[in-house]
Design a protein around this motif. Structure first.
Motif, PDB file in Angstrom:
ATOM      1  N   LYS A 260       0.833  -1.207   0.000  1.00 49.47           N
ATOM      2  CA  LYS A 260       0.000   0.000   0.000  1.00 49.47           C
ATOM      3  C   LYS A 260       0.866   1.254   0.000  1.00 49.47           C
ATOM      4  O   LYS A 260       0.660   2.165  -0.820  1.00 49.47           O
ATOM      5  N   ASP A 261       1.839   1.324   0.907  1.00 44.94           N
ATOM      6  CA  ASP A 261       2.687   2.519   0.995  1.00 44.94           C
ATOM      7  C   ASP A 261       3.517   2.716  -0.270  1.00 44.94           C
ATOM      8  O   ASP A 261       3.710   3.846  -0.735  1.00 44.94           O
ATOM      9  N   ALA A 262       4.015   1.606  -0.846  1.00 45.08           N
ATOM     10  CA  ALA A 262       4.844   1.716  -2.045  1.00 45.08           C
ATOM     11  C   ALA A 262       4.030   2.264  -3.219  1.00 45.08           C
ATOM     12  O   ALA A 262       4.489   3.142  -3.962  1.00 45.08           O
ATOM     13  N   ILE A 263       2.819   1.743  -3.385  1.00 49.53           N
ATOM     14  CA  ILE A 263       1.966   2.209  -4.481  1.00 49.53           C
ATOM     15  C   ILE A 263       1.580   3.668  -4.277  1.00 49.53           C
ATOM     16  O   ILE A 263       1.658   4.490  -5.213  1.00 49.53           O
ATOM     17  N   GLU A 264       1.209   4.020  -3.063  1.00 49.54           N
ATOM     18  CA  GLU A 264       0.806   5.401  -2.798  1.00 49.54           C
ATOM     19  C   GLU A 264       1.982   6.358  -2.932  1.00 49.54           C
ATOM     20  O   GLU A 264       1.822   7.491  -3.396  1.00 49.54           O
ATOM     21  N   THR A 265       3.181   5.909  -2.561  1.00 51.05           N
ATOM     22  CA  THR A 265       4.371   6.754  -2.724  1.00 51.05           C
ATOM     23  C   THR A 265       4.637   7.032  -4.194  1.00 51.05           C
ATOM     24  O   THR A 265       4.911   8.174  -4.582  1.00 51.05           O
ATOM     25  N   VAL A 266       4.575   5.983  -5.034  1.00 55.16           N
ATOM     26  CA  VAL A 266       4.804   6.176  -6.462  1.00 55.16           C
ATOM     27  C   VAL A 266       3.753   7.120  -7.051  1.00 55.16           C
ATOM     28  O   VAL A 266       4.076   8.039  -7.814  1.00 55.16           O
ATOM     29  N   ASP A 267       2.511   6.914  -6.698  1.00 54.61           N
ATOM     30  CA  ASP A 267       1.459   7.799  -7.210  1.00 54.61           C
ATOM     31  C   ASP A 267       1.674   9.235  -6.751  1.00 54.61           C
ATOM     32  O   ASP A 267       1.499  10.184  -7.526  1.00 54.61           O
ATOM     33  N   ASP A 268       2.068   9.424  -5.495  1.00 53.23           N
ATOM     34  CA  ASP A 268       2.316  10.778  -4.998  1.00 53.23           C
ATOM     35  C   ASP A 268       3.494  11.431  -5.699  1.00 53.23           C
ATOM     36  O   ASP A 268       3.475  12.639  -5.986  1.00 53.23           O
ATOM     37  N   GLU A 269       4.532  10.654  -5.973  1.00 56.50           N
ATOM     38  CA  GLU A 269       5.753  11.199  -6.591  1.00 56.50           C
ATOM     39  C   GLU A 269       5.585  11.465  -8.085  1.00 56.50           C
ATOM     40  O   GLU A 269       6.380  12.207  -8.677  1.00 56.50           O
ATOM     41  N   THR A 270       4.581  10.864  -8.707  1.00 54.41           N
ATOM     42  CA  THR A 270       4.472  10.929 -10.170  1.00 54.41           C
ATOM     43  C   THR A 270       3.132  11.454 -10.666  1.00 54.41           C
ATOM     44  O   THR A 270       2.858  11.389 -11.855  1.00 54.41           O
ATOM     45  N   ASP A 271       2.318  11.981  -9.750  1.00 52.54           N
ATOM     46  CA  ASP A 271       0.968  12.412 -10.119  1.00 52.54           C
ATOM     47  C   ASP A 271       0.192  11.260 -10.745  1.00 52.54           C
ATOM     48  O   ASP A 271      -0.472  11.420 -11.766  1.00 52.54           O
ATOM     49  N   SER A 272       0.337  10.077 -10.136  1.00 51.75           N
ATOM     50  CA  SER A 272      -0.358   8.850 -10.571  1.00 51.75           C
ATOM     51  C   SER A 272      -0.073   8.512 -12.035  1.00 51.75           C
ATOM     52  O   SER A 272      -0.967   8.139 -12.795  1.00 51.75           O
ATOM     53  N   ALA A 273       1.202   8.622 -12.414  1.00 52.40           N
ATOM     54  CA  ALA A 273       1.577   8.372 -13.807  1.00 52.40           C
ATOM     55  C   ALA A 273       1.394   6.927 -14.269  1.00 52.40           C
ATOM     56  O   ALA A 273       0.972   6.702 -15.407  1.00 52.40           O
ATOM     57  N   PRO A 274       1.709   5.914 -13.443  1.00 52.76           N
ATOM     58  CA  PRO A 274       1.555   4.536 -13.948  1.00 52.76           C
ATOM     59  C   PRO A 274       0.111   4.223 -14.326  1.00 52.76           C
ATOM     60  O   PRO A 274      -0.829   4.610 -13.633  1.00 52.76           O
ATOM     61  N   ALA A 275      -0.047   3.499 -15.421  1.00 49.76           N
ATOM     62  CA  ALA A 275      -1.394   3.086 -15.832  1.00 49.76           C
ATOM     63  C   ALA A 275      -1.995   2.145 -14.803  1.00 49.76           C
ATOM     64  O   ALA A 275      -3.186   2.206 -14.508  1.00 49.76           O
ATOM     65  N   TYR A 276      -1.161   1.262 -14.259  1.00 53.13           N
ATOM     66  CA  TYR A 276      -1.584   0.367 -13.192  1.00 53.13           C
ATOM     67  C   TYR A 276      -0.355  -0.242 -12.539  1.00 53.13           C
ATOM     68  O   TYR A 276       0.783  -0.035 -13.000  1.00 53.13           O
ATOM     69  N   PHE A 277      -0.587  -0.985 -11.459  1.00 49.46           N
ATOM     70  CA  PHE A 277       0.484  -1.670 -10.741  1.00 49.46           C
ATOM     71  C   PHE A 277       0.277  -3.182 -10.837  1.00 49.46           C
ATOM     72  O   PHE A 277      -0.827  -3.665 -11.108  1.00 49.46           O
ATOM     73  N   MET A 278       1.365  -3.914 -10.584  1.00 50.02           N
ATOM     74  CA  MET A 278       1.306  -5.375 -10.566  1.00 50.02           C
ATOM     75  C   MET A 278       2.094  -5.897  -9.371  1.00 50.02           C
ATOM     76  O   MET A 278       2.849  -5.159  -8.729  1.00 50.02           O
ATOM     77  N   ILE A 279       1.921  -7.185  -9.107  1.00 49.26           N
ATOM     78  CA  ILE A 279       2.737  -7.926  -8.147  1.00 49.26           C
ATOM     79  C   ILE A 279       3.382  -9.071  -8.903  1.00 49.26           C
ATOM     80  O   ILE A 279       2.699  -9.784  -9.653  1.00 49.26           O
ATOM     81  N   ASN A 280       4.688  -9.258  -8.745  1.00 49.89           N
ATOM     82  CA  ASN A 280       5.339 -10.385  -9.407  1.00 49.89           C
ATOM     83  C   ASN A 280       6.424 -10.982  -8.524  1.00 49.89           C
ATOM     84  O   ASN A 280       6.807 -10.412  -7.506  1.00 49.89           O
TER      85      ASN A 280
END
Length: 312
Positions: free
Chosen positions: A206-226
């Motif tokens: 949760k924190d990692a996804i929210e950090t990326v979205d905060d740092e990039t203005d939610s630039a990624p189209a989506y996230f994955m787990i691998n």
């Protein structure tokens, strides 16, 4: 059809398939030597390209059978400057390989696209360091600068998207997302987690996804787990939260072993393909938006077929 004009955010809950564990399949099933676990050097020789063709065609054929789209990865997970230097490739040589990888993937996709399949050519970016441990820690700005050349090569070659695979901490992932946005490319961020469901950095998903979205203005189209077994992150997803809507894909390991155990393994642990398929079905029943389905270490066509049989 190709994915050149497809907005990933508009695909909603449409199912897209991926391949399984490229490097583990090549090493353990095909007996191919991959120094530093790098598949990209295979692009430099005809025999190597033929091996990659055979590997990916089996998954494209499964997607064709089930009537779903496909995310076709370039075999470039290790094609960054640090790993390239270890393997004897200059930055210029790496850029050439990245562009060749997109052209190779486009040619492989062509007959399937001609039959109407949505095939997205995906420029794959791996972590600067190890995929299981956090080593060199970069700020988002440093990571953007470090990965920019590879992103640019993918963009110049006409890739449909870029995916950062097996990310171990949020700052590097944010930098790749920034570099992709700067190049006008859609990006996907895929984090790996340990058996406790947390990133190798100790961050929660949760924190990692929210950090990326905060740092990039939610630039990624989506996230994955691998590169983790579903048993490692089931409880994390079950915890709920709006952030889970940002997780659209899973590429699980065949084995439930930890990263440390897998790193030390001398034999492949294929797990149970049928059980893996059931776990994907249970996940899809609860989270229908998780619709990019594939595999990672230890998975092969049996696992992807089982996932399709269970979910489609």
């Amino acid at each position: 059809m190709t994915g050149a004009k497809i907005d990933l955010r508009e695909l909603s809950d449409a199912v897209l398939l991926t391949d399984g564990g490229l490097e583990t399949s090549l090493v353990f099933l095909d007996g191919i030597n991959l120094p530093s676990f790098a598949a990209f050097p295979l692009l430099g020789e005809e025999e190597g390209r033929e091996k990659l063709d055979r590997y990916f065609r089996q998954y494209l054929d499964i997607a064709d059978k089930y009537g779903v789209g496909f995310v076709l990865d370039t075999p470039t997970w290790r094609a960054n400057p640090d790993w390239g230097e270890i393997l004897g490739f200059s930055k210029r040589a790496l850029a050439s390989i990245d562009m060749q990888a997109v052209s190779w993937a486009r040619a492989l996709a062509a007959p399937y696209a001609a039959r109407g399949m949505t095939v997205l050519v995906n420029g794959v970016i791996g972590p600067r360091g190890d995929g299981y441990r956090v080593e060199t820690v970069m700020t988002p700005a440093e990571a953007e600068s470090y990965h920019r050349d590879q992103v640019k090569a993918f963009g110049d070659a006409g890739a449909d998207m870029v995916s950062a695979i097996t990310m171990t901490y949020s700052q590097e992932a944010a930098g790749i997302a920034r570099a992709s946005a700067g190049a006008g490319l859609q990006s996907v961020i895929s984090f790996t987690v340990e058996t406790d469901g947390r990133l190798p950095s100790g961050e929660s998903l949760k924190d990692a996804i929210e950090t990326v979205d905060d740092e990039t203005d939610s630039a990624p189209a989506y996230f994955m787990i691998n590169c983790a077994h579903p048993s490692h992150f089931d409880a994390v997803l079950a915890g709920g939260g709006s952030w889970i809507r940002r997780v659209r894909g899973v590429r699980a390991n065949a084995s439930a072993k930890s990263h440390a155990e897998l790193d030390a393994a001398t034999e492949l642990d294929p797990g149970d393909p049928v059980d893996l398929g059931r776990r994907y079905r249970a996940m899809r029943d609860r989270f229908g938006h998780i619709a990019v389905l594939g595999g990672c270490c230890g998975t092969d066509r049996r696992h992807i077929a089982a996932i399709c049989e269970a979910c489609l």
